[in-house]
Design an enzyme around this catalytic site. Structure first.
Site, mmCIF file in Angstrom:
data_model
loop_
_atom_site.group_PDB
_atom_site.id
_atom_site.type_symbol
_atom_site.label_atom_id
_atom_site.label_comp_id
_atom_site.label_asym_id
_atom_site.label_seq_id
_atom_site.Cartn_x
_atom_site.Cartn_y
_atom_site.Cartn_z
ATOM 1 N N GLU A 50 43.101 54.028 45.409
ATOM 2 C CA GLU A 50 42.360 53.190 46.355
ATOM 3 C C GLU A 50 41.970 51.910 45.622
ATOM 4 O O GLU A 50 41.641 51.959 44.424
ATOM 5 C CB GLU A 50 41.094 53.925 46.824
ATOM 6 C CG GLU A 50 41.381 55.202 47.594
ATOM 7 C CD GLU A 50 42.036 54.924 48.937
ATOM 8 O OE1 GLU A 50 41.661 53.947 49.598
ATOM 9 O OE2 GLU A 50 42.940 55.697 49.324
ATOM 10 N N HIS A 62 42.803 39.155 44.831
ATOM 11 C CA HIS A 62 43.297 40.422 45.386
ATOM 12 C C HIS A 62 44.711 40.673 44.888
ATOM 13 O O HIS A 62 45.681 40.504 45.622
ATOM 14 C CB HIS A 62 43.286 40.359 46.922
ATOM 15 C CG HIS A 62 41.914 40.248 47.504
ATOM 16 N ND1 HIS A 62 41.654 40.353 48.841
ATOM 17 C CD2 HIS A 62 40.714 40.045 46.906
ATOM 18 C CE1 HIS A 62 40.357 40.218 49.058
ATOM 19 N NE2 HIS A 62 39.761 40.019 47.895
ATOM 20 N N ARG A 67 47.497 32.343 26.537
ATOM 21 C CA ARG A 67 46.263 31.550 26.689
ATOM 22 C C ARG A 67 46.077 30.655 25.459
ATOM 23 O O ARG A 67 46.727 30.880 24.424
ATOM 24 C CB ARG A 67 45.078 32.489 26.854
ATOM 25 C CG ARG A 67 45.126 33.176 28.192
ATOM 26 C CD ARG A 67 43.821 33.856 28.522
ATOM 27 N NE ARG A 67 43.885 34.350 29.887
ATOM 28 C CZ ARG A 67 42.837 34.636 30.629
ATOM 29 N NH1 ARG A 67 41.621 34.490 30.144
ATOM 30 N NH2 ARG A 67 42.982 35.074 31.857
ATOM 31 N N GLY A 73 35.871 33.654 32.496
ATOM 32 C CA GLY A 73 36.002 32.209 32.277
ATOM 33 C C GLY A 73 35.177 31.431 33.289
ATOM 34 O O GLY A 73 34.422 30.514 32.925
ATOM 35 N N ASP A 85 37.849 40.697 35.713
ATOM 36 C CA ASP A 85 38.214 39.280 35.864
ATOM 37 C C ASP A 85 36.969 38.437 36.150
ATOM 38 O O ASP A 85 36.012 38.913 36.763
ATOM 39 C CB ASP A 85 39.228 39.149 37.012
ATOM 40 C CG ASP A 85 39.965 37.814 36.966
ATOM 41 O OD1 ASP A 85 39.953 37.152 35.907
ATOM 42 O OD2 ASP A 85 40.538 37.427 37.988
ATOM 43 N N GLU A 125 50.502 39.280 29.016
ATOM 44 C CA GLU A 125 50.659 37.843 29.336
ATOM 45 C C GLU A 125 49.526 37.007 28.725
ATOM 46 O O GLU A 125 49.642 35.782 28.625
ATOM 47 C CB GLU A 125 50.669 37.631 30.857
ATOM 48 C CG GLU A 125 51.916 38.175 31.569
ATOM 49 C CD GLU A 125 51.926 39.695 31.734
ATOM 50 O OE1 GLU A 125 50.842 40.304 31.847
ATOM 51 O OE2 GLU A 125 53.028 40.289 31.705
ATOM 52 N N LEU A 184 33.886 61.814 28.614
ATOM 53 C CA LEU A 184 34.565 60.701 29.310
ATOM 54 C C LEU A 184 35.646 60.192 28.367
ATOM 55 O O LEU A 184 35.449 60.189 27.146
ATOM 56 C CB LEU A 184 33.538 59.580 29.573
ATOM 57 C CG LEU A 184 34.083 58.205 29.990
ATOM 58 C CD1 LEU A 184 34.594 58.257 31.435
ATOM 59 C CD2 LEU A 184 32.991 57.129 29.897
ATOM 60 N N HIS A 207 33.656 35.797 27.851
ATOM 61 C CA HIS A 207 34.227 37.036 27.293
ATOM 62 C C HIS A 207 33.151 37.783 26.495
ATOM 63 O O HIS A 207 33.046 39.002 26.579
ATOM 64 C CB HIS A 207 35.419 36.723 26.382
ATOM 65 C CG HIS A 207 36.579 36.100 27.113
ATOM 66 N ND1 HIS A 207 37.019 36.559 28.334
ATOM 67 C CD2 HIS A 207 37.389 35.053 26.794
ATOM 68 C CE1 HIS A 207 38.055 35.824 28.738
ATOM 69 N NE2 HIS A 207 38.293 34.899 27.825
ATOM 70 N N SER A 253 48.137 42.135 39.066
ATOM 71 C CA SER A 253 48.356 41.451 37.783
ATOM 72 C C SER A 253 49.026 42.329 36.723
ATOM 73 O O SER A 253 48.573 42.360 35.568
ATOM 74 C CB SER A 253 47.038 40.901 37.237
ATOM 75 O OG SER A 253 46.513 39.947 38.116
ATOM 76 N N ARG A 289 34.850 29.051 27.986
ATOM 77 C CA ARG A 289 35.313 30.296 28.593
ATOM 78 C C ARG A 289 35.010 31.512 27.705
ATOM 79 O O ARG A 289 34.695 32.593 28.198
ATOM 80 C CB ARG A 289 36.829 30.228 28.818
ATOM 81 C CG ARG A 289 37.290 29.169 29.802
ATOM 82 C CD ARG A 289 38.811 29.078 29.805
ATOM 83 N NE ARG A 289 39.391 30.400 29.906
ATOM 84 C CZ ARG A 289 39.509 31.069 31.063
ATOM 85 N NH1 ARG A 289 39.119 30.523 32.182
ATOM 86 N NH2 ARG A 289 40.042 32.259 31.069
HETATM 87 C C1 FPP Z 1 39.604 38.071 32.393
HETATM 88 O O1 FPP Z 1 38.738 37.019 32.764
HETATM 89 C C2 FPP Z 1 39.121 38.747 31.183
HETATM 90 C C3 FPP Z 1 39.840 38.927 30.037
HETATM 91 C C4 FPP Z 1 41.217 38.452 29.875
HETATM 92 C C5 FPP Z 1 39.261 39.583 28.842
HETATM 93 C C6 FPP Z 1 38.336 40.740 29.078
HETATM 94 C C7 FPP Z 1 37.579 41.022 27.815
HETATM 95 C C8 FPP Z 1 36.308 41.448 27.750
HETATM 96 C C9 FPP Z 1 35.510 41.805 28.942
HETATM 97 C C10 FPP Z 1 35.610 41.567 26.436
HETATM 98 C C11 FPP Z 1 36.157 42.567 25.504
HETATM 99 C C12 FPP Z 1 36.253 43.937 26.020
HETATM 100 C C13 FPP Z 1 36.600 45.013 25.292
HETATM 101 C C14 FPP Z 1 36.753 46.319 25.981
HETATM 102 C C15 FPP Z 1 36.840 44.976 23.852
HETATM 103 P P1 FPP Z 1 39.328 35.543 32.840
HETATM 104 O O2 FPP Z 1 39.211 34.924 31.488
HETATM 105 O O3 FPP Z 1 40.711 35.573 33.397
HETATM 106 O O4 FPP Z 1 38.343 34.842 33.844
HETATM 107 P P2 FPP Z 1 38.696 33.688 34.910
HETATM 108 O O5 FPP Z 1 39.541 34.357 35.964
HETATM 109 O O6 FPP Z 1 37.344 33.301 35.413
HETATM 110 O O7 FPP Z 1 39.387 32.600 34.171
#
Ligand code: FPP
Length: 261
Positions: A214, A200, A78, A30, A27, A74, A138, A44, A203, A40
């Site tokens: 943990e 915390h 977006r 953005g 997380d 969910e 892995l 990513h 989700s 945002r």
């Molecule tokens: C949450 O941050 C992140 C995501 C919904 C996407 C995660 C994707 C990647 C890290 C890139 C692609 C990865 C792979 C494995 C192909 P957020 O957008 O909710 O951030 P915010 O809480 O700051 O808004």
């Protein structure tokens, strides 16, 4: 003391207090981008480098499974443009990284309701899973169009259908039988769940699997996550006493570790 049924890699992990299965809620992409006055989606894209670094670290440390929450059920809600960039990123990552994963003996697995993705993406996922199927250093598990409730409902449907067809009876529905239908059933129990970005909460991630995991929360935004933050989470995990419902005294004097270990 070690579980006598554990295999040798389990024993090494237990002795080093190293988690065998780590999951990460990635997380903060953005906010990371917005702090830099960027869109945002820039966050990513930057997050892909943090994915690479976590995979390299997990392999180096001998972690057996790494499950990353890339796209929740969910997340479709977006803005369309953001969802489009995330889909493009999945295509890109599958094209650019799979050979490297294979070369490093890493198995790629994607969990979630893949029927929600376009057919080309589904084909790329199947090809990547097939290519890396026998790798065993892995398992990199990508959770995409994944929801913990979906996972549980899916397992319930499988069991209900077996009861309806008469293959099993109601009394055959046990925790162990249920677990066999959960998407991560072939991987070790979840030991450590890390969430970046300061919130915390779980989700709707691995709800069934979190039973005795943990939790480690860090303020670090996902694109800034690196080997040092990962190591701090592992060090924190190693300090914990996992009791699995027993008392601290029972754990200290036990001849064998509780089964969930
Ligand atoms: C949450 O941050 C992140 C995501 C919904 C996407 C995660 C994707 C990647 C890290 C890139 C692609 C990865 C792979 C494995 C192909 P957020 O957008 O909710 O951030 P915010 O809480 O700051 O808004």
């Amino acid at each position: 003391m070690l579980n006598p049924d554990a295999n040798s890699s389990d024993k090494v992990c237990a002795a080093l207090k190293m988690p065998r299965h780590v999951a990460i809620i990635m997380d903060g992409n953005g906010r990371w981008a917005q702090q830099r006055n960027k869109l945002r989606t820039f966050g990513h894209k930057a997050g892909v480098e943090a994915v690479r670094s976590s995979v390299t670290f997990a392999r180096k440390k001998g972690i057996k499974s790494l499950t990353l929450f890339a796209f929740s059920s969910e997340n479709w809600q977006r803005p369309k443009q953001e969802v489009g960039v995330l889909m493009d990123l999945f295509h890109f990552v599958l094209k650019s990284e799979v050979k490297k994963l294979h070369k490093n003996n890493i198995r790629l697995k994607v969990i979630g309701d893949l029927s929600g993705f376009d057919v080309k993406l589904q084909e790329k996922i199947s090809a990547a899973e097939a290519l890396t199927a026998n790798n065993d250093a892995l398992v990199l598990n990508i959770a995409a169009n994944y929801g913990g409730r979906w996972d549980i409902v899916n397992a319930a449907k499988c069991l209900a259908s077996s009861v309806a067809s008469g293959d099993i009876g109601l009394d055959d529905i046990t925790e162990a039988a249920f677990d066999k239908h959960i998407s991560t059933h072939e991987f070790p129990e979840l030991d450590l769940l890390i969430r970046t970005g300061g919130d915390h909460r779980v989700s709707n991630f691995l709800l069934w699997q979190c039973a005795y995991a943990e939790f480690y929360f860090t303020e670090t935004l996902w694109p800034d996550f690196n080997e040092s933050v990962f190591q701090t989470a592992i060090d924190d995990f190693a300090q914990r006493q996992r009791r699995f419902g027993l008392t601290g005294e029972q754990i200290m004097t036990a001849e064998v570790e509780p089964k969930a270990c």
